[in-house]
Design an enzyme around this catalytic site. Structure first.
Site, short mmCIF file in Angstrom:
data_model
loop_
_atom_site.label_atom_id
_atom_site.label_comp_id
_atom_site.label_asym_id
_atom_site.label_seq_id
_atom_site.Cartn_x
_atom_site.Cartn_y
_atom_site.Cartn_z
N HIS A 257 0.88 -0.91 0.13
CA HIS A 257 -0.49 -0.36 0.02
C HIS A 257 1.31 1.05 -0.34
CE1 HIS A 257 -3.81 1.53 0.56
NE2 HIS A 257 -2.86 2.46 0.74
N ALA A 258 0.65 2.53 -1.09
CA ALA A 258 1.55 3.08 -0.78
C ALA A 258 1.24 4.27 -0.09
CB ALA A 258 1.07 3.99 -2.76
N HIS B 66 3.21 14.54 -0.25
CA HIS B 66 3.99 13.91 1.00
C HIS B 66 5.14 14.42 1.22
CE1 HIS B 66 0.21 12.47 2.18
NE2 HIS B 66 0.53 10.95 1.24
N GLU C 163 -2.98 15.60 2.56
CA GLU C 163 -3.65 14.46 1.74
C GLU C 163 -4.09 14.71 0.09
OE1 GLU C 163 -2.80 11.20 1.71
OE2 GLU C 163 -2.70 11.17 3.93
N1 ASP Z 1 -1.93 6.65 -1.27
C1 ASP Z 1 -1.99 5.72 -0.40
C2 ASP Z 1 -3.78 5.84 0.20
O1 ASP Z 1 -4.13 7.22 -0.12
C3 ASP Z 1 -1.24 6.56 0.29
C4 ASP Z 1 -1.29 7.89 0.90
O2 ASP Z 1 -2.14 8.10 1.52
O3 ASP Z 1 -0.25 7.90 1.26
O4 ASP Z 1 -4.10 5.82 1.32
N1 SER Z 2 -5.11 6.63 -0.81
C1 SER Z 2 -7.11 6.19 0.03
C2 SER Z 2 -6.80 4.71 -0.20
O1 SER Z 2 -6.15 3.48 -1.31
C3 SER Z 2 -7.36 6.65 -1.01
O2 SER Z 2 -7.53 7.48 -2.71
O3 SER Z 2 -8.33 4.22 0.39
ZN ZN Z 3 -1.53 9.95 0.81
#
Ligand code: ASP
Ligand code: SER
Ligand code: ZN
Length: 455
Positions: free
Chosen positions: A195-196, A229, A253
């Site tokens: 998960h990023a 970020h 975010e």
């Molecule tokens: N892009 C992912 C998500 O929003 C993780 C992050 O917030 O950096 O869940």
């Molecule tokens: N990155 C967040 C998620 O994966 C919101 O898009 O749920």
């Molecule tokens: Zn994020």
């Protein structure tokens, strides 16, 4: 045994009802064993929250917004009420189109949409079913995925492209260590969390990301999200440690997503990821639909995940009610239904990363509102006066300066001050989002005439 990556691909690409059910069911079979552990975690975390003076963990989470927890909840609800009519139009149109694909026996009138049909494991973003709902199919496709694959774009190249967006605004490049220490693809020799995420590991400029990107437009946009970020960290890591945070966590975010709003078809064309983009109303509505499937579809999901946790932490929802309460929210707000019958032993919230990892979520709901406020403010700073959906701040140093000044404040001021410093007002405001999608909303209203919307 398939990874989430593989199962997500099925959800995104398969159009076979039973195959979709199976992929959905497969992933959701991982979480029932987590349920007792989650219940215990809630108990323990609440003890901790009480010891430091909060009623429960939900109250603690709701208290970092420069307002009382009750005011915060009301504020979030206010924003939802403002965007709900737009969501309802989108839901109505998408359901009608899915009926054409799957039939009314599978997608009944005036009922929630089966959650496995929306292109995403959690039905949170619907961009993967764009091909099923495209308003004007005869227009040239806005298909970036194909170009990414054909051009052999790998993860580092996607990240480099994202970095260039920021440096063109005037940001310093990422440190060399970023490229040595980040994880950009799934390693073959060990199990990792894919998960990023983005990090300043030392709170002193050791910027990194940890991702497993595939050559998809979705991941290209996530690259911009994660770099948002890191470039926020870059602007404030020299501040005292207590100020090394976003103005609020929703800001954090929203930054990369704000940049991604400027990744317009024209910009994509300029980097070789789209062929000629014809101008005209039809292309514009297609593009708006693509954006709405991502940004508007997400709103109720962004809201309910923490609504569920707030109720869990407050003891209003007990472990035997975890799953039923989850689906009650999914149905009420998103208008989606479970693909197969669920029982109290299932633990579907646990199949979402942020629940398992105890990571905040309402921040994404707010970020989806804020990013349109920020986009509008930065477009204004760039001297742009046209419609919001046509604006790109790419390469604009005035917009960049305004953004960098705000990021550099970190958490040293209440967040309304930071918002104001960018020219985006002093509160969450759904106005710019609604302004951005006004053409699509009108179009949807026409399409939905005579339909019985809602569920
Ligand atoms: N892009 C992912 C998500 O929003 C993780 C992050 O917030 O950096 O869940
Ligand atoms: N990155 C967040 C998620 O994966 C919101 O898009 O749920
Ligand atoms: Zn994020």
């Amino acid at each position: 045994c398939l990874h989430l990556d593989d199962l997500s691909k099925v959800l995104a690409r398969s159009r076979k009802f039973d195959e979709l059910v199976e992929a959905w069911r497969g992933w959701h079979s991982i979480s029932p064993p987590m349920k007792p552990k989650y219940a215990r975690y809630v108990e323990l975390a609440n003890i901790g929250a009480k010891e430091i003076g909060y009623d429960d963990v939900g109250a603690l989470w709701k208290s970092s917004w420069d307002m009382s927890p009750a005011d915060f909840e009301a504020d979030v609800q206010r924003l939802w009420n403002d965007v709900k009519p737009l969501y309802d139009e989108l839901h109505c149109y998408v359901r009608a189109r899915l009926q054409k694909t799957y039939g009314k026996d599978k997608v009944p009138d005036h009922a929630p949409i089966p959650a496995q049909l929306l292109g995403n494991m959690w039905a949170q973003e619907w961009n993967n079913i764009y091909d099923l709902v495209v308003p004007y199919p005869k227009e040239p496709a806005l298909d970036v995925d194909k170009k990414l694959v054909a051009g052999h774009w790998d993860s580092p190249r996607m990240v480099h492209q994202g970095e260039r967006f920021f440096t063109a605004l005037g940001f310093d490049p990422l440190p060399d260590t970023f490229w040595d220490r980040s994880m950009l693809t799934r390693p073959r020799d060990r199990d990792v969390v894919c998960h990023a995420s983005a990090w300043d590991v030392s709170s002193a400029g050791d910027l990194r990301i940890k991702v497993c990107f595939q050559p998809t437009e979705e991941d290209l946009l996530v690259a911009h999200h994660e770099l948002g970020h890191d470039f926020y960290y870059q602007r404030y890591f020299k501040l005292p440690i207590l100020f090394q945070r976003g103005a609020n966590d929703g800001f954090h975010e929203a930054i990369g997503d704000t940049m991604a709003l400027s990744v317009t078809p024209d910009y994509l064309k300029s980097i070789g990821l789209l062929d000629a983009v014809p101008k005209g109303d039809h292309t514009r509505i297609n593009q708006q639909m693509k954006m709405a499937l991502d940004k508007v579809a997400f709103l109720p999901f962004g809201l309910i995940l923490d609504k569920w946790r707030w109720d869990v932490f407050a003891g209003k929802v007990t472990p035997d009610q975890y799953n039923a309460a989850w689906w009650a929210l999914k149905q009420q707000y998103q208008g989606v239904s479970a693909p197969v019958a669920r029982t109290a032993d299932d633990f579907d919230p646990g199949a979402k990363y942020h629940v398992a990892a105890s990571s905040l979520y309402i921040v994404y709901f707010l970020a989806h509102i804020y990013q349109f406020q920020f986009h509008k403010a930065l477009c204004q700073a760039a001297g742009y006066t046209g419609p919001l959906d046509q604006c790109s701040i790419h390469d604009n140093k005035q917009a960049g300066a305004k953004l960098m000044a705000m990021l550099g404040m970190g958490a040293s001021k209440p967040w309304p001050d930071a918002m104001e410093a960018m020219g985006a007002g002093r509160k969450g405001d759904a106005g710019p989002l609604l302004e951005y999608f006004a053409p699509l909303r009108q179009w949807l209203a026409d399409q939905n005439k005579g339909q019985q919307c809602g569920w």
